[in-house]
Design a protein around this motif. Structure first.
Motif, PDB file in Angstrom:
ATOM      1  N   VAL A 112     -88.135 -82.243  40.212  1.00 37.87           N
ATOM      2  CA  VAL A 112     -86.888 -82.803  40.778  1.00 37.87           C
ATOM      3  C   VAL A 112     -85.727 -82.133  40.292  1.00 37.87           C
ATOM      4  O   VAL A 112     -85.532 -82.317  39.029  1.00 37.87           O
ATOM      5  N   SER A 113     -84.651 -81.936  41.038  1.00 36.26           N
ATOM      6  CA  SER A 113     -83.562 -81.199  40.686  1.00 36.26           C
ATOM      7  C   SER A 113     -82.524 -82.261  39.809  1.00 36.26           C
ATOM      8  O   SER A 113     -82.130 -81.952  38.843  1.00 36.26           O
ATOM      9  N   SER A 114     -82.643 -83.721  39.986  1.00 30.63           N
ATOM     10  CA  SER A 114     -82.053 -84.448  39.459  1.00 30.63           C
ATOM     11  C   SER A 114     -82.363 -84.583  38.031  1.00 30.63           C
ATOM     12  O   SER A 114     -81.644 -85.276  37.391  1.00 30.63           O
ATOM     13  N   ASP A 115     -83.520 -84.114  37.705  1.00 28.93           N
ATOM     14  CA  ASP A 115     -84.146 -84.368  36.229  1.00 28.93           C
ATOM     15  C   ASP A 115     -83.494 -83.448  35.409  1.00 28.93           C
ATOM     16  O   ASP A 115     -83.249 -83.691  34.103  1.00 28.93           O
ATOM     17  N   TYR A 116     -82.867 -82.209  35.925  1.00 30.82           N
ATOM     18  CA  TYR A 116     -82.600 -81.300  34.857  1.00 30.82           C
ATOM     19  C   TYR A 116     -80.998 -81.294  34.599  1.00 30.82           C
ATOM     20  O   TYR A 116     -80.265 -81.858  35.172  1.00 30.82           O
ATOM     21  N   ASP A 117     -80.722 -80.991  33.260  1.00 32.53           N
ATOM     22  CA  ASP A 117     -79.405 -81.324  32.595  1.00 32.53           C
ATOM     23  C   ASP A 117     -78.656 -80.086  32.751  1.00 32.53           C
ATOM     24  O   ASP A 117     -77.475 -80.257  32.480  1.00 32.53           O
ATOM     25  N   TYR A 118     -79.202 -78.929  32.686  1.00 34.35           N
ATOM     26  CA  TYR A 118     -78.537 -77.488  32.659  1.00 34.35           C
ATOM     27  C   TYR A 118     -78.819 -76.649  33.982  1.00 34.35           C
ATOM     28  O   TYR A 118     -79.704 -76.529  34.437  1.00 34.35           O
ATOM     29  N   TRP A 119     -77.832 -76.097  34.260  1.00 36.43           N
ATOM     30  CA  TRP A 119     -77.957 -75.218  35.380  1.00 36.43           C
ATOM     31  C   TRP A 119     -77.348 -73.655  35.159  1.00 36.43           C
ATOM     32  O   TRP A 119     -76.202 -73.768  34.671  1.00 36.43           O
ATOM     33  N   GLY A 120     -77.900 -72.739  35.634  1.00 40.25           N
ATOM     34  CA  GLY A 120     -77.147 -71.548  35.602  1.00 40.25           C
ATOM     35  C   GLY A 120     -76.303 -71.280  36.973  1.00 40.25           C
ATOM     36  O   GLY A 120     -76.157 -72.244  37.604  1.00 40.25           O
ATOM     37  N   GLN A 121     -75.621 -70.060  36.844  1.00 41.05           N
ATOM     38  CA  GLN A 121     -74.459 -70.003  38.034  1.00 41.05           C
ATOM     39  C   GLN A 121     -75.262 -69.532  39.382  1.00 41.05           C
ATOM     40  O   GLN A 121     -74.501 -69.499  40.460  1.00 41.05           O
ATOM     41  N   GLY A 122     -76.521 -69.223  39.312  1.00 37.87           N
ATOM     42  CA  GLY A 122     -77.103 -68.686  40.558  1.00 37.87           C
ATOM     43  C   GLY A 122     -77.132 -67.058  40.555  1.00 37.87           C
ATOM     44  O   GLY A 122     -76.102 -66.457  40.330  1.00 37.87           O
ATOM     45  N   THR A 123     -78.097 -66.635  41.271  1.00 43.97           N
ATOM     46  CA  THR A 123     -78.250 -65.289  41.550  1.00 43.97           C
ATOM     47  C   THR A 123     -78.849 -65.154  42.995  1.00 43.97           C
ATOM     48  O   THR A 123     -79.525 -65.834  43.536  1.00 43.97           O
ATOM     49  N   GLN A 124     -78.133 -64.240  43.783  1.00 45.73           N
ATOM     50  CA  GLN A 124     -78.542 -64.217  45.209  1.00 45.73           C
ATOM     51  C   GLN A 124     -79.510 -63.083  45.709  1.00 45.73           C
ATOM     52  O   GLN A 124     -79.732 -62.100  44.963  1.00 45.73           O
ATOM     53  N   VAL A 125     -80.510 -63.607  46.438  1.00 44.17           N
ATOM     54  CA  VAL A 125     -81.454 -62.905  46.979  1.00 44.17           C
ATOM     55  C   VAL A 125     -81.392 -62.805  48.509  1.00 44.17           C
ATOM     56  O   VAL A 125     -81.248 -63.900  48.972  1.00 44.17           O
ATOM     57  N   THR A 126     -81.320 -61.566  48.912  1.00 47.36           N
ATOM     58  CA  THR A 126     -81.471 -61.210  50.363  1.00 47.36           C
ATOM     59  C   THR A 126     -82.336 -60.451  50.727  1.00 47.36           C
ATOM     60  O   THR A 126     -82.744 -59.458  50.352  1.00 47.36           O
ATOM     61  N   VAL A 127     -83.388 -61.036  51.787  1.00 47.30           N
ATOM     62  CA  VAL A 127     -84.333 -60.329  52.350  1.00 47.30           C
ATOM     63  C   VAL A 127     -84.261 -60.148  53.519  1.00 47.30           C
ATOM     64  O   VAL A 127     -83.899 -60.791  54.721  1.00 47.30           O
ATOM     65  N   SER A 128     -84.426 -58.695  54.111  1.00 48.19           N
ATOM     66  CA  SER A 128     -84.148 -58.236  55.410  1.00 48.19           C
ATOM     67  C   SER A 128     -85.414 -57.998  56.114  1.00 48.19           C
ATOM     68  O   SER A 128     -86.417 -57.650  55.452  1.00 48.19           O
ATOM     69  N   SER A 129     -85.550 -58.461  57.300  1.00 45.32           N
ATOM     70  CA  SER A 129     -86.601 -58.213  58.079  1.00 45.32           C
ATOM     71  C   SER A 129     -87.064 -57.113  58.815  1.00 45.32           C
ATOM     72  O   SER A 129     -86.110 -55.937  58.739  1.00 45.32           O
TER      73      SER A 129
END
Length: 129
Positions: A112-129
């Motif tokens: 559950v996301s609300s359980d977590y204390d710390y987060w990164g900034q994110g990394t983008q994954v793009t998948v083309s069909s």
């Protein structure tokens, strides 16, 4: 204070593989359970995978079971999300998260996301069909 830095996001084609990395620094790596979440435009953040602080006990969202695997390398303070057979619906920003649980069982993980204390900034994954 814990810092999480993700990397590895990229533009790939459907069916390709990708490995995301998350370096956890600032505190004792094994005091934290970790997880990956993702968020696509216009959608809520959703659970992808989680791993316990020790024993490498893992859990996965049904949508990625059999395709994604989560593991950690203690010597590098890094948790990896190996993503195989990527689909267009996997396209999202992927976030690494950590929760302090030095006194929790070695095989405890959190989904559950609300359980977590710390987060990164994110990394983008793009998948083309």
């Amino acid at each position: 204070q814990v810092q999480l830095v993700e990397s590895g996001g990229d533009l790939v084609q459907a069916g390709d593989s990708l490995r995301l990395s998350c370096v956890v620094s600032g505190q004792t790596f094994t005091d934290y359970a970790k997880g990956w979440f993702r968020q696509a435009p216009g959608k809520d953040r959703e659970f992808v995978a989680a791993i316990s602080r020790r024993r490498n006990t893992t859990d996965y969202a049904d949508s990625v079971k059999g395709r994604f695997s989560l593991f950690q390398v203690y010597a590098k303070n890094t948790v990896y999300l190996q993503m195989n057979s990527l689909k267009p619906e996997d396209m999202a920003t992927y976030y690494c998260a950590a929760i302090f649980c030095a006194s929790c069982p070695n095989d405890k993980f959190y989904t559950v996301s609300s359980d977590y204390d710390y987060w990164g900034q994110g990394t983008q994954v793009t998948v083309s069909s």
